[in-house]
Scaffold this active site. Sequence first.
Site, mmCIF file in Angstrom:
data_model
loop_
_atom_site.group_PDB
_atom_site.id
_atom_site.type_symbol
_atom_site.label_atom_id
_atom_site.label_comp_id
_atom_site.label_asym_id
_atom_site.label_seq_id
_atom_site.Cartn_x
_atom_site.Cartn_y
_atom_site.Cartn_z
ATOM 1 N N GLU A 153 1.535 -6.090 7.059
ATOM 2 C CA GLU A 153 2.854 -5.484 6.858
ATOM 3 C C GLU A 153 3.890 -6.383 6.608
ATOM 4 O O GLU A 153 3.804 -7.590 6.764
ATOM 5 C CB GLU A 153 3.190 -4.839 8.568
ATOM 6 C CG GLU A 153 1.968 -3.758 9.016
ATOM 7 C CD GLU A 153 2.601 -2.553 8.136
ATOM 8 O OE1 GLU A 153 3.649 -2.439 7.504
ATOM 9 O OE2 GLU A 153 1.605 -1.681 8.224
ATOM 10 N N ARG B 253 0.707 7.022 0.031
ATOM 11 C CA ARG B 253 0.231 6.209 0.772
ATOM 12 C C ARG B 253 -1.163 5.890 0.137
ATOM 13 O O ARG B 253 -2.038 6.996 -0.164
ATOM 14 C CB ARG B 253 0.129 6.456 2.310
ATOM 15 C CG ARG B 253 -0.824 5.487 3.092
ATOM 16 C CD ARG B 253 -0.293 4.158 3.385
ATOM 17 N NE ARG B 253 -0.959 3.290 4.375
ATOM 18 C CZ ARG B 253 -1.887 2.511 4.262
ATOM 19 N NH1 ARG B 253 -2.818 2.629 3.090
ATOM 20 N NH2 ARG B 253 -2.446 2.117 5.242
ATOM 21 N N ARG C 61 3.521 11.013 4.312
ATOM 22 C CA ARG C 61 3.381 10.449 2.864
ATOM 23 C C ARG C 61 2.060 11.151 2.177
ATOM 24 O O ARG C 61 1.067 11.338 2.881
ATOM 25 C CB ARG C 61 3.007 8.982 3.095
ATOM 26 C CG ARG C 61 4.106 8.044 3.613
ATOM 27 C CD ARG C 61 4.017 6.657 4.174
ATOM 28 N NE ARG C 61 2.721 6.540 5.013
ATOM 29 C CZ ARG C 61 2.332 5.593 5.667
ATOM 30 N NH1 ARG C 61 3.138 4.318 5.153
ATOM 31 N NH2 ARG C 61 1.368 5.347 6.618
ATOM 32 N N ASP D 159 -5.380 -1.332 3.254
ATOM 33 C CA ASP D 159 -4.528 -1.623 4.231
ATOM 34 C C ASP D 159 -3.805 -3.166 3.795
ATOM 35 O O ASP D 159 -4.715 -4.007 3.890
ATOM 36 C CB ASP D 159 -4.814 -1.508 5.642
ATOM 37 C CG ASP D 159 -3.731 -1.751 6.522
ATOM 38 O OD1 ASP D 159 -2.660 -1.615 6.551
ATOM 39 O OD2 ASP D 159 -4.090 -2.328 7.606
ATOM 40 N N THR D 160 -2.705 -3.080 3.596
ATOM 41 C CA THR D 160 -2.247 -4.453 3.182
ATOM 42 C C THR D 160 -1.259 -5.048 4.518
ATOM 43 O O THR D 160 -0.819 -4.164 5.321
ATOM 44 C CB THR D 160 -1.366 -4.565 2.061
ATOM 45 O OG1 THR D 160 -0.187 -3.672 2.102
ATOM 46 C CG2 THR D 160 -2.444 -4.230 0.748
ATOM 47 N N ASP E 207 0.714 -1.197 0.002
ATOM 48 C CA ASP E 207 0.037 -0.086 -0.092
ATOM 49 C C ASP E 207 0.703 1.345 0.073
ATOM 50 O O ASP E 207 0.420 2.539 0.273
ATOM 51 C CB ASP E 207 -1.083 0.252 1.204
ATOM 52 C CG ASP E 207 -0.315 -0.056 2.452
ATOM 53 O OD1 ASP E 207 0.690 0.427 2.866
ATOM 54 O OD2 ASP E 207 -0.962 -0.930 3.509
#
Length: 199
Positions: free
Chosen positions: A92, A84, A136, A89-90, A70
Site C-alpha cells: 500500500e 483493480r 472498481r 496485491d502490491t 495494482d
Amino acid sequence: MHTVPMGSRMVRTGLAVLALALFIWISSIGSRVHIAGNPVATSSVAAVETAAAVRPAADTYSVTKVIDGDTLVVEMNGKNVKIRLIGLDTPETVDPRKPVQCFGKEASDKAKEMLSGKRVRIEQDASQGEYDKYGRLLAYVYLPDGTLLNEYMIAEGYGHEYTYRLPYKYQKEFKAAQSRAQEEKKGLWADGVCGANMK
C-alpha cells in the site's frame, strides 16, 4: 520519288494517335488499385493504410492515471473507470488507513513507468465478478506489447499473488510467478529489503 497516298497517311496518323491514347490509358490503370471493387488512387490507399496504422484497436483504452501498483484509471466511452488488477496485491501507498508499506513506492513507480501514456487491453474474469466492493472494475491488463501486467508485477517481485475468495483464471500461472520471484529473490523478496515488515 515514291509518294504515299493521302489516305494512307491519315490512317497511319490515326493509328499512331490511337496507340498513344492506349498507352496513356494503360499507364493510368497501373497507378490505380481497387478496394472493395472501387478504383482508388494509390495516394488514397496510402492514406487509408496510414490511418489504420495510427488508429487504436477498438478494445484498447487510454490510461489516464496510475494510482498505485495494482490500481489504475482508464478512459472508457468518455468516462474515467478505475481498474483493480485481478490476482495481484502490491504494498500500500495510498490507503489512508495504513502507512506506506515496504516496497510500495517501488511498485507504484514501476506501474507508472509501464502504464503512463499507454493504451491497454482489458480482460475480465467471470469467476471474479465485474466490480469489487469499492466499485472498481476487476480485470487483467495487457500492455501494447502483449505483456500481462498482473503477472509481470508478481514475477518481478513488485507484489504478491492474491486470491480473493474464489480461484481466478490465471491463478496457477501467478502462483508460479511468485514462486520464481521468491527463489530468485526479486524485488520485495530480496534479502534485507522488507524483512519482518514484508506481508
